[in-house]
Write an enzyme that holds these catalytic residues in place. Structure first.
Site, PDB file in Angstrom:
ATOM      1  N   LYS A  88       0.845  -1.198   0.000  1.00 35.20           N
ATOM      2  CA  LYS A  88       0.000   0.000   0.000  1.00 35.20           C
ATOM      3  C   LYS A  88       0.879   1.245   0.000  1.00 35.20           C
ATOM      4  CE  LYS A  88      -3.890   2.084   2.546  1.00 35.20           C
ATOM      5  NZ  LYS A  88      -4.803   1.938   3.702  1.00 35.20           N
ATOM      6  N   SER A 148      -9.977  -0.229   7.101  1.00 31.41           N
ATOM      7  CA  SER A 148      -9.398  -0.043   5.771  1.00 31.41           C
ATOM      8  C   SER A 148      -8.727  -1.267   5.166  1.00 31.41           C
ATOM      9  CB  SER A 148      -8.397   1.118   5.786  1.00 31.41           C
ATOM     10  OG  SER A 148      -9.068   2.345   5.897  1.00 31.41           O
ATOM     11  N   SER A 201      -9.602   2.101   2.925  1.00 26.70           N
ATOM     12  CA  SER A 201      -8.724   2.821   2.019  1.00 26.70           C
ATOM     13  C   SER A 201      -7.727   1.937   1.279  1.00 26.70           C
ATOM     14  CB  SER A 201      -7.960   3.887   2.805  1.00 26.70           C
ATOM     15  OG  SER A 201      -7.133   3.295   3.798  1.00 26.70           O
TER      16      SER A 201
END
Length: 484
Positions: A77, A176, A152
């Protein structure tokens, strides 16, 4: 490489036996990403040269039996800093930020022989539930390209679900990792707060953020957590507690286990079809010899407002460092130092980030601190006590990960409160600092449903045990997403 039909154990055996080399695997993975990502848009940047260099080194050194991640390509990420690979947190303000060091989790993966193939898309600074808040692109759900992948960590989840990589790292502040895992039909694990170092994680909310894993298989997640977990002197919030082998209890039965199902998690706002899948999962656990009992977590309804005050307040402080001076985006044609600050932040941050900075600054202001921030902290304590009371009598808590399946791209983007409520079932876990996972639990209208498993502090092992038992009873991974 067909990652839909491969586990990390199987990949390790192929690499150990010489059936495939790490260099070949990296080449195949990069080729697959270049082909598939034209539709999914999961990646912001590829680390092609670095991945090939690392793969060659792994091939030259050989792979030991106790190195299950050696030679395995993994996605990261883009809020986890990676030396020499641009790290943006999906924000214009960090569009050209090239870190000079690796995050602790990246150092641990590198030492284990894992290979970073690229950085995945996300909501800007991890603020969002759909990955629509990225400054650069909109990632699509692997099952339906007209729907969001969640957020996210939407890029990491979509990359794994689409078969681009076998595993990825994400971060979880209010759901997330778990929410995009549920939306994409994969396994997402948020460890206990303090289990994994946050050193090198671009901070959103320091008391809530935690790095975790996204994989297709439960054991793959346990193997990945084995590597990244542990105390770090550079992060004072990491716990100096022993790290067990998270795979040790996988395969053990769950007979006699006491499981709680909160009535609030199947109440108003939860799609009845999603609730039915969770009830069916509860029946499966009972058939395996566990007991499932309805309980109450009465302060769940206050979790979302409490979370958004606490998280936004911490973000307001953490994001002060992005000022257009030290690094990152700087506005051009500025008149004075104040102009540098105002224009760099106004032009560099997206609307959701600015919304949360303003909310946090307001909540921390002298006239409103007691009414908002202090009160939110008190609610957080009550939510934590709710969990503690349940865990006095139960081994695990289950429920849906999300109230609905993945929604359409653009459906909620203009209504932030509706978007925020999508995380109502995951946020309480972060407020209490507990470990939790989302595992596939079936489909509603062709879209995946996630079952959330919540454990006691530092008892990820029980989560893996129960998740693996549930996985073994079902064939949800046999269904492969095709997008639309």
């Amino acid at each position: 490489m067909d990652y839909f039909k491969t586990s990390i154990d199987q990949l390790h055996e192929q690499l150990r036996s010489g059936k495939v080399t790490s260099s070949q695997l990296v080449d195949e993975t990069l080729a697959g990403i270049n082909q598939l990502d034209a539709e999914v848009d999961a990646f912001l940047a590829l680390n092609a040269d670095g991945a090939k260099e690392k793969a060659a080194a792994v091939d030259a050194a050989g792979i030991a039996d106790d190195q299950p991640l050696a030679g395995v390509p993994i996605a990261i990420k883009d809020n986890i800093v990676t030396k020499g690979v641009v790290t943006t947190a999906a924000s214009k303000i960090l569009a050209n930020f090239n870190p000079i060091y690796d995050a602790t989790v990246i150092q641990k993966l590198d030492a284990a022989g894992a290979i970073n193939v690229g950085k995945t898309n996300m909501d800007e600074f991890a603020m969002g539930s759909s990955t629509e808040n990225s400054a650069f692109k909109t990632t699509k759900n692997a099952w339906d390209h007209t729907r969001v992948p969640g957020g996210s960590s939407g890029g990491s989840a979509a990359a794994v679900a689409a078969g681009e990589v076998i595993a990825a790292l994400g971060s979880d502040t209010g759901g997330s990792i778990r929410q995009p895992a549920a939306f994409n039909g994969i396994v997402g694990v948020k460890p206990t707060y303090g289990r994994v170092s946050r050193w090198g994680l671009i901070a959103f909310s320091s008391s809530l953020d935690q790095i975790g894993t996204l994989t297709r298989h439960v054991k793959d997640a346990a193997q990945l957590l084995n590597v990244i977990a542990g105390h770090d002197e550079r992060d004072s919030t990491t716990a100096d507690t022993p790290v067990p082998d998270f795979t040790a209890k996988i395969g053990q039965d769950i007979k006699g286990m006491k499981i709680a199902l909160p009535k609030e998690y199947l109440g108003k706002g939860v799609d009845p079809a999603v609730a039915d899948k969770i009830k069916a999962a509860a029946k499966q656990f009972e058939d395996m010899g566990a007991t499932v009992t309805e309980v109450s977590l009465p302060h769940t309804q206050y979790a979302v407002p409490s979370y958004y005050i606490i998280a936004s307040s911490e973000a307001s402080s953490n994001l002060q460092r992005f000022d257009g001076i030290r690094y990152g985006f700087r506005a051009k044609d500025v008149k004075n130092i104040e102009d540098v600050y105002v224009r760099s932040r106004s032009e560099g941050f997206g609307p959701e980030v600015k919304r949360r900075i303003m909310l946090g600054t307001f909540s921390l202001s002298a006239g409103f601190y007691d009414a908002y921030f202090k009160k939110a902290g008190q609610v957080r304590t009550l939510i934590t006590r709710d969990f503690e009371d349940v865990f006095k009598d139960y081994d695990l808590i289950i429920g849906p990960t999300t109230p609905t399946v993945a929604f359409k791209i653009g459906e909620k983007v203009t209504d932030p409160v509706t978007m925020y409520m999508n995380d109502i079932l995951t946020i309480p876990v972060n407020l209490a600092g507990l470990p939790a996972a989302s595992v596939p639990a079936g489909f509603v209208d062709g879209m995946p449903v996630g079952l959330q498993l919540i454990g006691k502090h530092f008892d990820e092992s029980t989560i893996f045990q129960v998740a693996a038992a549930f996985e073994a009873q079902n064939d949800y991974l046999a269904q492969i997403p095709g997008g639309k």
